[in-house]
Design an enzyme around this catalytic site. Sequence first.
Site, PDB file in Angstrom:
ATOM      1  CG  HIS A   1     -24.497  25.291  54.722  1.00 14.01           C
ATOM      2  ND1 HIS A   1     -26.119  25.353  55.335  1.00 14.01           N
ATOM      3  CD2 HIS A   1     -24.353  26.357  55.090  1.00 14.01           C
ATOM      4  CE1 HIS A   1     -26.768  26.574  56.090  1.00 14.01           C
ATOM      5  NE2 HIS A   1     -25.345  27.399  56.063  1.00 14.01           N
TER       6      HIS A   1
ATOM      7  NE  ARG B   1     -29.457  29.187  53.577  1.00 14.20           N
ATOM      8  CZ  ARG B   1     -29.351  29.482  54.604  1.00 14.20           C
ATOM      9  NH1 ARG B   1     -27.587  30.191  55.272  1.00 14.20           N
ATOM     10  NH2 ARG B   1     -29.320  28.744  55.887  1.00 14.20           N
TER      11      ARG B   1
ATOM     12  NE  ARG C   1     -26.914  26.184  61.295  1.00 15.20           N
ATOM     13  CZ  ARG C   1     -26.418  27.509  60.698  1.00 15.20           C
ATOM     14  NH1 ARG C   1     -25.697  28.301  61.237  1.00 15.20           N
ATOM     15  NH2 ARG C   1     -26.733  27.271  59.638  1.00 15.20           N
TER      16      ARG C   1
ATOM     17  CG  ASP D   1     -17.508  28.885  54.807  1.00 15.30           C
ATOM     18  OD1 ASP D   1     -17.360  30.474  55.442  1.00 15.30           O
ATOM     19  OD2 ASP D   1     -18.056  27.525  55.184  1.00 15.30           O
TER      20      ASP D   1
ATOM     21  CD  GLN E   1     -25.190  30.347  52.347  1.00 13.36           C
ATOM     22  OE1 GLN E   1     -25.878  30.055  53.647  1.00 13.36           O
ATOM     23  NE2 GLN E   1     -25.361  30.722  51.488  1.00 13.36           N
TER      24      GLN E   1
ATOM     25  CB  CYS F   1     -22.184  30.027  53.348  1.00 13.10           C
ATOM     26  SG  CYS F   1     -20.933  30.404  54.400  1.00 13.10           S
TER      27      CYS F   1
END
Length: 303
Positions: free
Chosen positions: A129, A287, A102, A219, A132, A259
């Site tokens: 991402h 996830r 990440r 988001d 996700q 998310c």
Amino acid sequence: MKHLLKMMDLSTEEIIEILNLADQLKYEQKHGIEHHHLKGKTLGMIFAKASTRTRVSFEVGMYQLGGHPLFLSSHDLQIGRGEPVQDTARVLSRYLDGIMIRTFDQEEVESLVKYGTIPIINGLTDLAHPCQILADLMTIREYKNSFEGLKMCFIGDGNNMMNSLIVGCLKVGMAVSVACPEGYHPAQMVLDFAAQYPCFELTDDPKQAVKDADVVITDVWASMGQEGEAERRRKAFAGYQINKELMALAKPDAMVQHCLPAHRGEEITEEILEAHANEIFDEAENRLHAQKAVLVKLLGDNK
Ligand code: CP
Ligand code: NVA
């Protein structure tokens, strides 16, 4: 499939295979059926940004698969003192079976691939991402049974989430409509990809985008690394909130995905988040299952 860097790299067949395996692993975990596909394997997890879900789900996922995860904060690695990624990649490739990273720059993830010799998984960059989005698709299919005839609408910032959802949802056959203010559009490479699909729409009008949507997603307005722009962004995104009025324009049985972490009162109201908490926390749970499927595909012996 050798790595997971962004949704663009996956074929529709590969996405469906991952989702099917994720469903199977979820079933096995819920029924106490052992699934030690990664016995003796190690995953290094490099974090240059904060994380709750990604860190814990990868760590627990490796454990449940019989493997061993290592949490590596980039602040504690020599990479944080300037050791080049190309050297780090070559060193870690000699110890580990895979790396999840990440970080900020997508190029850093690409460099790990270039210089390393083991599978690399993008655990979030400023651009993408993918982990996700696999969990989101898994959750959408759980609730709606299929992707056929569905419309996904994303309201807000053209960030890593919007970029990856546009590609992932179009690839599995959904119609996609996104609403974002001028200056906050998705990445050009994503818009070029989406241009091949007549069922893709980009607008600055959230009401237009959400019309008859089956899945409504948002988001945060300021992603990790953009904290200094938060005030400017709050102004730019006023009117892009998922609230009761906007949801009234979606299909009556529309689901909501986020998310997380969420900023209640900014991109989504408390009321809508709590009304759709089941879907949103199933998404968070998924996830774990979706990433376990990715790990088995990339690190497993039968890949
Ligand atoms: N959604 C997500 O990636 O959460 P974390 O930042 O907590 O990992
Ligand atoms: N767009 C958000 C997602 C967090 C999971 C960020 O990059 O901070």
